[in-house]
Design a protein around this motif. Structure first.
Motif, PDB file in Angstrom:
ATOM      1  N   ASN A  76     -23.034  -6.072 -28.712  1.00  0.00           N
ATOM      2  CA  ASN A  76     -22.369  -5.730 -29.966  1.00  0.00           C
ATOM      3  C   ASN A  76     -21.101  -4.968 -29.642  1.00  0.00           C
ATOM      4  N   SER A  77     -20.105  -5.113 -30.478  1.00  0.00           N
ATOM      5  CA  SER A  77     -18.871  -4.348 -30.330  1.00  0.00           C
ATOM      6  C   SER A  77     -19.212  -2.858 -30.286  1.00  0.00           C
ATOM      7  N   GLY A  78     -18.652  -2.132 -29.316  1.00  0.00           N
ATOM      8  CA  GLY A  78     -18.869  -0.690 -29.208  1.00  0.00           C
ATOM      9  C   GLY A  78     -20.031  -0.304 -28.324  1.00  0.00           C
ATOM     10  N   ASP A  79     -20.932  -1.259 -28.028  1.00  0.00           N
ATOM     11  CA  ASP A  79     -22.102  -0.990 -27.181  1.00  0.00           C
ATOM     12  C   ASP A  79     -21.728  -1.308 -25.731  1.00  0.00           C
ATOM     13  N   LEU A  80     -21.083  -0.346 -25.078  1.00  0.00           N
ATOM     14  CA  LEU A  80     -20.418  -0.650 -23.805  1.00  0.00           C
ATOM     15  C   LEU A  80     -21.066  -0.024 -22.567  1.00  0.00           C
ATOM     16  N   ALA A  81     -22.129   0.771 -22.747  1.00  0.00           N
ATOM     17  CA  ALA A  81     -22.751   1.458 -21.598  1.00  0.00           C
ATOM     18  C   ALA A  81     -23.219   0.438 -20.563  1.00  0.00           C
ATOM     19  N   ASN A  82     -22.852   0.684 -19.303  1.00  0.00           N
ATOM     20  CA  ASN A  82     -23.262  -0.162 -18.180  1.00  0.00           C
ATOM     21  C   ASN A  82     -22.812  -1.612 -18.285  1.00  0.00           C
ATOM     22  N   THR A  83     -21.667  -1.833 -18.896  1.00  0.00           N
ATOM     23  CA  THR A  83     -21.086  -3.175 -18.880  1.00  0.00           C
ATOM     24  C   THR A  83     -20.093  -3.267 -17.715  1.00  0.00           C
ATOM     25  N   SER A  84     -19.517  -4.432 -17.525  1.00  0.00           N
ATOM     26  CA  SER A  84     -18.620  -4.664 -16.384  1.00  0.00           C
ATOM     27  C   SER A  84     -17.268  -3.967 -16.551  1.00  0.00           C
ATOM     28  N   GLY A  85     -16.619  -3.716 -15.425  1.00  0.00           N
ATOM     29  CA  GLY A  85     -15.264  -3.187 -15.412  1.00  0.00           C
ATOM     30  C   GLY A  85     -14.290  -4.245 -14.924  1.00  0.00           C
ATOM     31  N   VAL A  86     -13.005  -3.901 -14.913  1.00  0.00           N
ATOM     32  CA  VAL A  86     -11.975  -4.848 -14.500  1.00  0.00           C
ATOM     33  C   VAL A  86     -10.677  -4.067 -14.288  1.00  0.00           C
ATOM     34  N   THR A  87      -9.753  -4.628 -13.545  1.00  0.00           N
ATOM     35  CA  THR A  87      -8.420  -4.025 -13.443  1.00  0.00           C
ATOM     36  C   THR A  87      -7.547  -4.576 -14.568  1.00  0.00           C
ATOM     37  N   ILE A  88      -6.898  -3.674 -15.313  1.00  0.00           N
ATOM     38  CA  ILE A  88      -5.978  -4.103 -16.366  1.00  0.00           C
ATOM     39  C   ILE A  88      -4.562  -3.762 -15.921  1.00  0.00           C
TER      40      ILE A  88
END
Lengths: 216, 216
Positions: free
Chosen positions: A117-129
């Motif tokens: 769900n939008s906003g539920d970001l704990a322990n999701t992937s990262g990336v270089t922006i």
């Protein structure tokens, strides 16, 4: 009574009259589709790191949900497996940076993304922006957005669904079928809209603005 | 009886024994998935126009259907809107050149493709194909392949379906749902396999080899 209130009052009376007369078909099972292409939401700190101190987003065009807009600004996402250019920023700013990609884009970047769900970001992937004025290492916030339907409390009453409820949506056509696990999201500020990503749109041959059947 | 026949005979007896004993669950509702990436089949004339007179395909690896293989050879597809490189040729040669793309790839090329059964190519889109030794203007033959399940007559009996029948396939998971309009294709030379394209695989988060439920 000012002009705006008068218009609303008249519209309400006309609707009541139509309903009473039986001339209006109460078809509360169809939802209009908005196809969400890949995009990101930025927090103020990340915006400034990418675009410069004191930078502000420029509105390109309004999008389906009231107050939300596609900004002119774009960034590049980079991993050790690949990169994707021209990812558009949506405004306004949020408290936390969030990037919404499809499974096919996740493959391009070699990321194993979760459906959230939008906003539920704990322990999701990262990336270089990468932006025009700098880059950041986002620790988490890259997701595949879940399928969801925005609606007002009045819509929820009409469709007889509740906030957070999971429903399905039926698609006709040569590559039709059923989209399951569609989350109902109710908020007075929302506008009725079924949000799917481009992978779903391509797989089911769905077009922006299609009216699809909601089933419980 | 030679060694091969002996093995087959033993396997058959073991299967019979398992079925009789009730130890084997007869689960004739699951089908294994093969995800078909974009590819093309070439006729001899087009092969020679692209790769040179007398050219023959080189086997890269066998694929799920018996006798079919992915060739080492690749081509580029070109339209006035875009191009896609590295489209793999599948062998053996066919009577008519056929290119199978997804809706998302069709968008890249600006083509409005129809969903068709393999071989049903009348009045479909064309494209320019570029190979190492030449280019051709394909008049028709570019399609989005319909979802289909290959099976033997014995499979068809077990699953209680007929050649040409349309069935659905159920997918679980966070982006689950139902794939409708799946065509049953029966042929003694086939191996049981549910073929979907990469758009469907990405939208439903389906992996090669997944076992999915067939429903009638």
């Amino acid at each position: 009574m000012d002009k705006h209130d008068l218009k609303k009052e008249i519209a309400k009376l006309v609707m009541q009259e139509l309903k009473t007369s039986g001339l209006l078909i109460n078809e509360y099972n169809k939802v209009p589709v908005s196809v969400s292409a890949r995009h990101l939401h930025l927090c103020k700190e990340d915006l400034e790191a990418l675009f410069g101190k004191g930078y502000e987003l420029t509105v390109e065009k309004e999008i389906s949900q009231p107050g939300q807009y596609a900004a002119k600004e774009k960034v590049t996402l980079i991993t050790d497996k690949g990169k994707i250019e021209n990812i558009r920023v949506l405004g306004p700013l949020r408290n936390k940076t969030q990037i919404e990609l499809t499974k096919s884009e996740a493959r391009t970047l070699g990321l194993n993304l979760e459906v959230r769900n939008s906003g539920d970001l704990a322990n999701t992937s990262g990336v270089t922006i990468k932006g025009p004025k700098g880059s950041i290492e986002l620790k988490e916030g890259v997701i595949i957005a879940d399928r969801h339907i925005h609606m007002t409390p009045e819509d929820a009453e009409n469709y007889d669904v509740k906030n957070g409820q999971k429903v399905s949506v039926v698609v006709n056509g040569k590559k039709g079928g059923v989209l399951s696990n569609v989350t109902i999201r109710v908020n007075p500020r929302y506008k009725l809209d079924f949000h799917i990503d481009t992978d779903d749109a391509n797989a089911f041959l769905i077009q922006n603005g299609d009216l699809l059947e909601l089933v419980k």
